[in-house]
Design an enzyme around this catalytic site. Sequence first.
Site, PDB file in Angstrom:
ATOM      1  N   HIS A  73       0.927   5.131   1.127  1.00  0.00           N
ATOM      2  CA  HIS A  73       0.269   6.168   1.935  1.00  0.00           C
ATOM      3  C   HIS A  73       0.341   7.496   1.194  1.00  0.00           C
ATOM      4  O   HIS A  73       1.409   7.869   0.693  1.00  0.00           O
ATOM      5  CB  HIS A  73       1.000   6.364   3.265  1.00  0.00           C
ATOM      6  CG  HIS A  73       1.023   5.188   4.184  1.00  0.00           C
ATOM      7  ND1 HIS A  73       0.240   5.106   5.308  1.00  0.00           N
ATOM      8  CD2 HIS A  73       1.759   4.041   4.166  1.00  0.00           C
ATOM      9  CE1 HIS A  73       0.493   3.973   5.950  1.00  0.00           C
ATOM     10  NE2 HIS A  73       1.417   3.309   5.271  1.00  0.00           N
ATOM     11  N   HIS A  89       0.860  -1.195   0.000  1.00  0.00           N
ATOM     12  CA  HIS A  89       0.000   0.000   0.000  1.00  0.00           C
ATOM     13  C   HIS A  89       0.883   1.227   0.000  1.00  0.00           C
ATOM     14  O   HIS A  89       1.988   1.224   0.556  1.00  0.00           O
ATOM     15  CB  HIS A  89      -0.957   0.008   1.193  1.00  0.00           C
ATOM     16  CG  HIS A  89      -0.294  -0.229   2.511  1.00  0.00           C
ATOM     17  ND1 HIS A  89       0.063  -1.479   2.943  1.00  0.00           N
ATOM     18  CD2 HIS A  89       0.089   0.628   3.482  1.00  0.00           C
ATOM     19  CE1 HIS A  89       0.637  -1.386   4.129  1.00  0.00           C
ATOM     20  NE2 HIS A  89       0.676  -0.109   4.476  1.00  0.00           N
TER      21      HIS A  89
END
Length: 139
Positions: free
Chosen positions: A103, A101
Amino acid sequence: MKSDNCIFCKIANGEIPSSTVYEDNDFRAILDLSPAAKGHTLILPKAHFDDVTNLDETLGAKVVPLAARIGRAMKSGLGCAGFNLVQNNGVAAGQTVMHFHLHVIPRYEGGPEIVTWTPGETTAEDREETAKKIAAALI
Ligand code: 5GP
Ligand code: ZN
């Protein structure tokens, strides 16, 4: 490929609800449950990759332009002054969810420091030796 016991696989594929900022065939971008700042967003690929070292290269090429788009929307939509892109790989690097992922963290004028470190010191010799070690290990 989706992994059965991965929470971000479930969120990315809509099996667990999330506050979704953006969705397409490849990605879902969601608000972080424990944000570093208002609007803190996580870009999740719908397919499972543990971290950036095994992320599909086509998706890798798409993820930074998407982060830029979301960052621009944070500036115009939330009024932040800038944003950080942060991406952790491995427990030692602070990764807590083992599904790649990225951010996207809005930064507001006068807001707290979010991504910071104490600048270290090196010598030219040390830099030369270290650069050679990395270069020699590149595959
Ligand atoms: P990491 O430390 O792995 O780079 O970041 C994981 C992030 O995911 C953390 O900022 C954490 O707050 C967020 N997070 C963990 N579980 C959930 C969840 O179930 N939903 C959402 N929206 N965020 C989560
Ligand atoms: Zn996953």
